[in-house]
Motif scaffolding. Structure first.
Motif, PDB file in Angstrom:
ATOM      1  N   ASP A  66      69.083  25.194   2.677  1.00  0.00           N
ATOM      2  CA  ASP A  66      68.838  23.754   2.692  1.00  0.00           C
ATOM      3  C   ASP A  66      68.820  23.211   4.121  1.00  0.00           C
ATOM      4  O   ASP A  66      68.010  22.341   4.457  1.00  0.00           O
ATOM      5  CB  ASP A  66      69.940  23.062   1.871  1.00  0.00           C
ATOM      6  CG  ASP A  66      69.649  21.592   1.603  1.00  0.00           C
ATOM      7  OD1 ASP A  66      68.447  21.226   1.488  1.00  0.00           O
ATOM      8  OD2 ASP A  66      70.612  20.811   1.506  1.00  0.00           O
ATOM      9  N   ASP A  71      71.686  17.730   6.825  1.00  0.00           N
ATOM     10  CA  ASP A  71      72.512  18.581   5.956  1.00  0.00           C
ATOM     11  C   ASP A  71      73.954  18.730   6.458  1.00  0.00           C
ATOM     12  O   ASP A  71      74.599  19.714   6.162  1.00  0.00           O
ATOM     13  CB  ASP A  71      71.859  19.961   5.744  1.00  0.00           C
ATOM     14  CG  ASP A  71      72.408  20.675   4.516  1.00  0.00           C
ATOM     15  OD1 ASP A  71      72.717  19.980   3.523  1.00  0.00           O
ATOM     16  OD2 ASP A  71      72.549  21.912   4.565  1.00  0.00           O
ATOM     17  N   HIS A  97      73.564  14.982   2.313  1.00  0.00           N
ATOM     18  CA  HIS A  97      74.045  14.787   0.939  1.00  0.00           C
ATOM     19  C   HIS A  97      75.511  15.185   0.763  1.00  0.00           C
ATOM     20  O   HIS A  97      75.927  15.456  -0.362  1.00  0.00           O
ATOM     21  CB  HIS A  97      73.133  15.525  -0.054  1.00  0.00           C
ATOM     22  CG  HIS A  97      73.235  17.023   0.001  1.00  0.00           C
ATOM     23  ND1 HIS A  97      73.367  17.800  -1.136  1.00  0.00           N
ATOM     24  CD2 HIS A  97      73.223  17.901   1.035  1.00  0.00           C
ATOM     25  CE1 HIS A  97      73.420  19.079  -0.792  1.00  0.00           C
ATOM     26  NE2 HIS A  97      73.334  19.165   0.514  1.00  0.00           N
ATOM     27  N   HIS A  98      76.270  15.238   1.865  1.00  0.00           N
ATOM     28  CA  HIS A  98      77.706  15.513   1.743  1.00  0.00           C
ATOM     29  C   HIS A  98      78.491  14.211   1.657  1.00  0.00           C
ATOM     30  O   HIS A  98      78.044  13.182   2.152  1.00  0.00           O
ATOM     31  CB  HIS A  98      78.198  16.340   2.932  1.00  0.00           C
ATOM     32  CG  HIS A  98      77.616  17.711   2.969  1.00  0.00           C
ATOM     33  ND1 HIS A  98      76.417  17.983   3.592  1.00  0.00           N
ATOM     34  CD2 HIS A  98      78.034  18.865   2.424  1.00  0.00           C
ATOM     35  CE1 HIS A  98      76.132  19.271   3.435  1.00  0.00           C
ATOM     36  NE2 HIS A  98      77.097  19.827   2.715  1.00  0.00           N
ATOM     37  N   THR A 120      69.713  18.331   0.671  1.00  0.00           N
ATOM     38  CA  THR A 120      69.119  17.497   1.723  1.00  0.00           C
ATOM     39  C   THR A 120      67.600  17.557   1.634  1.00  0.00           C
ATOM     40  O   THR A 120      66.913  16.573   1.910  1.00  0.00           O
ATOM     41  CB  THR A 120      69.615  17.959   3.106  1.00  0.00           C
ATOM     42  OG1 THR A 120      71.030  17.771   3.160  1.00  0.00           O
ATOM     43  CG2 THR A 120      68.965  17.163   4.243  1.00  0.00           C
ATOM     44  N   ASP A 129      69.950  25.270  -2.744  1.00  0.00           N
ATOM     45  CA  ASP A 129      71.112  24.397  -2.971  1.00  0.00           C
ATOM     46  C   ASP A 129      71.313  24.041  -4.445  1.00  0.00           C
ATOM     47  O   ASP A 129      72.386  23.583  -4.823  1.00  0.00           O
ATOM     48  CB  ASP A 129      71.007  23.108  -2.141  1.00  0.00           C
ATOM     49  CG  ASP A 129      71.923  23.158  -0.918  1.00  0.00           C
ATOM     50  OD1 ASP A 129      72.183  24.272  -0.433  1.00  0.00           O
ATOM     51  OD2 ASP A 129      72.383  22.094  -0.450  1.00  0.00           O
TER      52      ASP A 129
HETATM   53 MN    MN Z   1      72.761  21.197   1.561  1.00  0.00          MN
END
Ligand code: MN
Ligand code: 5GP
Length: 340
Positions: A31, A95, A122-123, A142, A174
């Motif tokens: 990703d 990411d 996307h964390h 991501t 992912d």
């Molecule tokens: Mn990722």
């Protein structure tokens, strides 16, 4: 929902800027490389100068991806990477959520550079270093987030077959090949659009998953023999010693995905994977869970790490045996505290 004002801001940054650097996290995965190279291809198509700078080397199993030969490795080429960052109008970070995810040395460098950042990630729990932050933990990758942002900017038309190949790769890896819980109808619509760009999706899966060395499979065999189940806690774990890694001439990426086997046992909702990394003097740990058991919280509380609800990582500076004892102790005393 992606904020419209932020999309407008991004559009004008891309229109007015000419020179971009794009950075994934250290030890980049499908990703991280997919999203950074995907954005690189799109910016290049828009006649912008763009360079992907990785904090360290990327794993061999991703080397077939279009654009990898243009990647600059910060660890090996500090002067070149520094010059590129100094010349950039904006630095994209993709990411990851905090600069420390680029490693100690690159974090120091990035914290002191006087450049505006754009985060696409996307964390959970984003840091506040970026001028423009697209932080969306509701996305499974991501790459899917990047695809959605590009579509909303009306930039889908600039996604070439190469860009689509990179973005597809990040979504596949992912999402565990479209099976993890954040995979939804929009994910599959994005995949359909990417396939319409002419990508060779069976070949991508082949490149990613049917390209193993004999040693990699033997190492997997060792890891599966090292699988321990703690049935009273619905927990399992796997470990690999430094001697195991050396015996099978371990290469970067060889252990990718192994952690998921611990979850594939009936009744298990939490698993961990411990890898002895002697050169760094740490035990690197991956955590995975099913349902509402929050491994992000557990990794933050006990293992200097973080990630997502069902996938997180961390580390320990204890020995492998002591780390596993510590882990078992936490599971027996505190596991029930991490159900949301
Ligand atoms: Mn990722
Ligand atoms: P993996 O187990 O595949 O290395 O990582 C799973 C997830 O946890 C990824 O989303 C990754 O970004 C996050 N993660 C892995 N290691 C760490 C770590 O040491 N610190 C933090 N904050 N997140 C991590």
């Amino acid at each position: 929902m992606i904020n419209e004002n932020k999309l407008e801001a991004l559009k004008s940054i891309i229109a007015s800027g000419n020179n971009f650097v794009i950075i994934p996290h250290r030890n980049p995965d499908g990703d991280a490389i997919g999203s950074t190279l995907g954005l690189y291809h799109v910016l290049t198509k828009l006649n912008k100068k763009a360079t992907v700078i990785t904090p360290n080397d990327f794993p061999n199993f991703l080397s077939w991806m279009p654009g990898t030969n243009s990647i600059v490795n910060f660890e090996y080429h500090k002067d070149k990477a520094s010059k590129l960052m100094q010349a950039a109008d904006y630095i994209f970070t993709l990411d990851f959520n905090v600069l420390l995810r680029t490693g100690d040395e690159m974090e120091k460098y990035l914290s002191n550079i006087d450049k505006p950042f754009i985060m696409i990630d996307h964390h959970q729990m984003p840091g506040d270093y970026a001028e423009l932050t697209f932080s969306h933990p509701e996305f499974g990758s991501t790459c899917e987030l990047l695809y959605t942002i590009l579509s909303k900017l009306d930039f889908a038309k600039y996604i070439s077959k190469d860009a689509a190949t990179c973005i597809y790769t990040g979504i596949v890896t992912d999402s565990g090949s479209f099976r993890f819980p954040k995979t939804n109808a929009a994910t599959h619509r994005a995949i359909a659009d990417l396939i319409e760009k002419g990508i060779d999706n069976p070949q991508i899966h082949n490149n990613l998953f049917d390209n193993s060395s004999y040693n990699k499979l033997q190492l997997m065999g060792r890891a599966l023999q090292n699988l321990i189940v703690l049935p009273e806690y619905n927990t399992s774990f796997i470990f690999l010693k430094d001697s195991d890694l050396k015996e099978f001439q371990h290469e970067k990426g060889d252990t990718e995905g192994l952690v998921n086997y611990g979850l594939s046992i009936k009744g298990i909702d939490f698993t961990a994977f411990f890898i002895e990394r002697t050169e760094e003097n740490i035990i690197k740990i991956s955590f995975r869970s099913q349902g509402n058991f929050d491994v992000n919280k557990l990794a933050r509380a006990y293992f200097e790490g973080g990630g997502h609800v069902n996938a997180a990582g961390g580390k320990s500076t204890k020995s492998l045996a002591d780390t596993i004892d510590y882990f078992k102790d936490i599971v027996s005393k505190h596991k029930n505290e991490f159900y949301d």
